[in-house]
Design an enzyme around this catalytic site. Structure first.
Site, PDB file in Angstrom:
ATOM      1  NE  ARG A 103      20.232  68.270  26.519  1.00 28.00           N
ATOM      2  CZ  ARG A 103      20.070  67.153  27.194  1.00 28.00           C
ATOM      3  NH1 ARG A 103      20.282  65.997  26.611  1.00 28.00           N
ATOM      4  NH2 ARG A 103      19.700  67.175  28.455  1.00 28.00           N
ATOM      5  CB  CYS A 107      14.145  79.216  16.021  1.00 31.04           C
ATOM      6  SG  CYS A 107      12.470  79.716  15.629  1.00 31.04           S
ATOM      7  CD  GLU A 142      14.247  65.747  29.309  1.00 29.54           C
ATOM      8  OE1 GLU A 142      15.071  66.656  29.457  1.00 29.54           O
ATOM      9  OE2 GLU A 142      14.074  64.848  30.148  1.00 29.54           O
ATOM     10  CB  CYS A 150      13.926  84.496  16.074  1.00 25.63           C
ATOM     11  SG  CYS A 150      12.711  83.410  15.312  1.00 25.63           S
ATOM     12  CD  GLU A 299      16.028  60.602  29.053  1.00 24.12           C
ATOM     13  OE1 GLU A 299      16.423  61.230  30.057  1.00 24.12           O
ATOM     14  OE2 GLU A 299      16.104  61.058  27.906  1.00 24.12           O
ATOM     15  CD1 TRP A 308      22.649  70.569  35.596  1.00 20.27           C
ATOM     16  CD2 TRP A 308      23.393  69.246  33.980  1.00 20.27           C
ATOM     17  NE1 TRP A 308      21.680  69.651  35.336  1.00 20.27           N
ATOM     18  CE2 TRP A 308      22.099  68.838  34.346  1.00 20.27           C
ATOM     19  CE3 TRP A 308      24.060  68.556  32.967  1.00 20.27           C
ATOM     20  CZ2 TRP A 308      21.469  67.763  33.734  1.00 20.27           C
ATOM     21  CZ3 TRP A 308      23.427  67.496  32.370  1.00 20.27           C
ATOM     22  CH2 TRP A 308      22.146  67.108  32.751  1.00 20.27           C
TER      23      TRP A 308
HETATM   24  C1  GAL Z   1      17.162  64.075  30.427  1.00 23.33           C
HETATM   25  C2  GAL Z   1      17.543  64.134  28.967  1.00 23.33           C
HETATM   26  C3  GAL Z   1      18.677  63.178  28.664  1.00 23.33           C
HETATM   27  C4  GAL Z   1      19.759  63.390  29.650  1.00 23.33           C
HETATM   28  C5  GAL Z   1      19.224  63.174  31.022  1.00 23.33           C
HETATM   29  C6  GAL Z   1      20.278  63.315  32.087  1.00 23.33           C
HETATM   30  O1  GAL Z   1      16.532  65.202  30.843  1.00 23.33           O
HETATM   31  O2  GAL Z   1      16.469  63.794  28.152  1.00 23.33           O
HETATM   32  O3  GAL Z   1      19.131  63.394  27.365  1.00 23.33           O
HETATM   33  O4  GAL Z   1      20.259  64.663  29.492  1.00 23.33           O
HETATM   34  O5  GAL Z   1      18.222  64.096  31.283  1.00 23.33           O
HETATM   35  O6  GAL Z   1      20.644  64.602  32.262  1.00 23.33           O
END
Ligand code: GAL
Length: 691
Positions: A103, A107, A142, A150, A299, A308
């Site tokens: 994601r 550009c 974010e 480019c 969030e 990851w």
């Molecule tokens: C944030 C992002 C979310 C999700 C979350 C957990 O940085 O905005 O979409 O990826 O982390 O990784």
């Protein structure tokens, strides 16, 4: 005050939506955020829109009187778009288009991509502008400063440089391009920083590239904001942000947005070492300071983090609620938890939500219900604000310049900001972290760490602040560079030297080593007192000793680390001297009376004990409000509205604490707190000033 969740209906079977909404309603949820990455479901083929499913989801929440915050889904363009328009894919520093399938790999300047954004956003906003339950939009997700290389971005960067300097001769002068035959003979030679040898590139040019990259992202946000407002002028607009590798300038980014929103994932690992800086409060205060007003958490931590990376420890009891309450105590007016349920597919299936994969409401769901119940009774806080006596200045200029040229192993720009923030937080004093160009007149104390890159405006602003009676803290690595990111040929701290009443004759970048310090005068008294009576006697004896005596293990030693400026006082009072090395006996910390104010210069990075003692001395001298006897890890913040004040005491540790603490100075002077707090517990104490 509102509480809510991030919900991704497109990731779940439609049959679950009503059940989920019911459970949310039962918990007390007031807002959901949706559609963040849903472009491929909203436009499965070019110009074939499919919003019916989102209509249905919005309707389900509206029926339950739950508001919806939508997102422009532009962080994840669908694959058909990249296939048809490969020019929309970002180009990396190696000059190649990056690989897709993740994601944010588009550009932001690509004209085709912008056109596609315009189409999907227009569909979305026109569709929901008359829906009273859809209250606003999060732009993208974010956003980082745009480092795409480019051809379109290359031209944009060139234009930025051309507009800034006008002529190529002026560019050469500003960058000092005579070094290594770097002189441009034409604008066509100005290109983004390609190649793997980034640290060898000219720092003046690199700082400009970083400035351009930030501005480029701000331009993209402006494009989306203007578009949304042209379709729905009442829409609330924000973008969610975090502390990423390539940070845009937050003040520019949010200048024309309605409010700041932040993705808050405090660590679930409690550091064993008390000296380790772990103040999540720093990030929250930073967010509030961007617009100097309350903000949203878009969030919020809800479970173990991983995907990851290997997973973090599970949330301890009280953490889910406690960290959300901590955000409210620091100025969040809305907190949305990420995410309702843990994903069962895709890259993030181990970044846990409130519900686990099994979809059985468990421990965290119960704690979330408890949180909702508490927050839903906090209406009296609506409209309340946070006012503090202390400000720490932040500037993206320093952030970039420090990353371009790290000064010593282990010292990052945030190192000192966090350390000062931590010290004042330990004293129960609220701290604002604000743009270095803000109006400072409301503060008693301003800490301006590491003003590495300076300009005349900041020097003048700080001088004015001190002249009028302000207490200013300056640190090492200040006044090093001019606005072109070139070194200033004058004794450090150059433009600040006169008000600091000192001159730095030499410096020692000591890295992780510690350098013992010998406090003097008022500072020595505070250090003694903080160490307790018994220690104070021994300390008093020690102060009497000559500096020549070695005292590594003695209780009076506080230490500096990372960097030592060797200071010669030119009228300033010495507050501490180095106690080791070839500069033993030279000043390390000074204080200068300048007009009606004071300028403290701290030539090293104090370790925690010394830092807290210094903060306490400054608190005493400035008359600012602070607290004595607050245990380590307990934070105090105050929200106020008219004559009402609400004090929040938060136990940011995994141990129960009991304490009796007293407020010194300010409107609440003399107030006593007798408290017992469970791990991560927050208590809120109302009071009326003058009542
Ligand atoms: C944030 C992002 C979310 C999700 C979350 C957990 O940085 O905005 O979409 O990826 O982390 O990784």
């Amino acid at each position: 005050m509102k509480i809510g969740v991030d919900y991704y209906p497109e990731q779940w079977d439609e049959r679950l939506w009503e059940e989920d909404a019911d459970k949310m309603k039962e918990a007390g949820v007031k807002v959901v955020r949706m559609a963040e990455f849903a472009w491929s479901r909203l436009e499965p083929k070019e110009h074939e829109y499919c919003f019916e499913w989102l209509d249905k989801a919005v309707e389900i929440f509206a029926k339950r009187r739950i508001q919806v915050f939508l997102c422009t889904p532009t962080c994840t363009p669908p694959l058909w778009l990249f296939e048809k328009y490969p020019e929309t894919i970002q180009v990396g520093k190696d000059g190649r288009r990056i690989s897709i399938g993740i994601r944010g790999h588009r550009c932001m300047n690509s004209p085709v991509y912008r056109q596609k954004c315009k189409e999907i956003i227009t569909q979305m906003v026109s569709r929901y502008r008359d829906n009273e339950w859809v209250i606003g939009y999060q732009i993208d997700n974010e956003l980082e400063a745009n480092h795409c290389c480019c051809p379109v971005c290359e031209e944009k960067f060139r234009d930025f440089v051309r507009q800034k300097y006008g002529t190529i001769e002026e560019v050469n002068r500003a960058y000092g391009n005579q070094v290594w035959s770097g002189e441009y003979s034409s604008f066509s030679q100005i290109r983004p920083p390609f190649g793997e040898h980034q640290t060898w590139l000219n720092p003046s040019y690199m700082l400009d590239f970083n400035r351009y990259a930030s501005q480029s992202t701000v331009d993209y946000v402006t494009f989306q904001r203007e578009l949304i407002h042209s379709l729905d002028e009442k829409a609330l607009i924000t973008t969610n942000n975090w502390f990423c590798e390539n940070m845009p300038d937050f003040y520019d980014l949010f200048e024309n947005l309605d409010f700041v929103s932040y993705d808050n994932y405090p660590t679930t690992v409690i550091p064993e070492d008390e000296e380790e800086l772990y103040s999540h409060a720093f990030h929250l205060d930073f967010m509030r300071g961007i617009k100097q007003k309350n903000f949203w958490i878009m969030e919020q931590l809800s479970g173990s983090l991983g995907s990851w990376t290997p997973m973090s420890p599970a949330l301890q009891s009280g953490m889910l609620k406690g960290y959300a309450m901590q955000a409210i105590a620091h100025g969040a007016d809305t907190v949305l938890h990420f995410r309702w349920r843990t994903a069962v597919a895709g890259a993030e299936m181990f970044w846990h939500g409130i519900l686990d994969h099994n979809n059985v409401p468990g421990r965290r769901y119960q704690e979330f219900c408890d949180l909702c119940e508490t927050v839903n009774q906090l209406d009296m806080l609506d409209g309340s604000v946070i006012k503090n006596d202390v400000a720490i200045l932040y500037s993206s200029e320093q952030e970039y310049a420090f990353k371009i040229q790290p000064q010593v192993e282990g010292m990052h720009y945030f190192t000192q900001l966090k350390a000062y923030h931590d010290a004042f937080t330990c004293l129960g004093a609220g701290v604002d972290i604000v743009n270095w160009m803000s109006d400072l007149s409301q503060y008693r104390v301003v800490v301006a760490p590491t003003l590495f890159v300076t300009n005349d405006e900041i020097a003048e602003k700080l001088e004015q602040f001190v002249r009028k009676g302000g207490h200013l803290v300056l640190t090492n690595r200040s006044g090093v560079k001019n606005a072109d990111n070139r070194c200033i040929m004058a004794p450090l701290p150059t433009v600040f030297a006169e008000m600091a009443g000192i001159s730095v004759t030499e410096y020692d970048p000591i890295g992780s080593k510690k350098q013992l310090l010998q406090p003097e005068g008022r500072f020595a008294e505070v250090v003694c007192r903080r160490m307790g009576e018994q220690a104070a006697d021994r300390f008093a004896e020690k102060i009497g000793q000559s500096l020549g005596e070695k005292n590594e293990n003695s209780i009076n030693s506080i230490a500096g680390t990372l960097w030592c400026d060797i200071i010669e006082s030119e009228g300033a009072e010495v507050l501490a001297r180095y106690n080791e090395n070839f500069y033993k006996g030279s000043a390390a910390i000074t204080r200068n009376l300048y007009e009606k104010g004071n300028v403290y210069y701290v030539g090293t990075v104090l370790t925690r004990k010394g830092m807290i003692a210094l903060a306490e001395m400054i608190a005493q001298e400035s008359g600012m409000e602070y607290v004595v006897n607050l245990p380590v890890g307990v934070e105090r913040t105050v929200r106020e509205k008219g004559t009402d004040k609400w004090t929040f005491l938060f136990n940011n540790t995994d141990k129960e604490v009991s304490f009796s603490a007293q407020v010194i100075n300010g409107e609440m002077a003399g107030k006593e707190y007798q408290q017992k707090l469970a791990p991560f517990e927050m208590c809120m104490l109302p009071s009326v000033i003058g009542g």
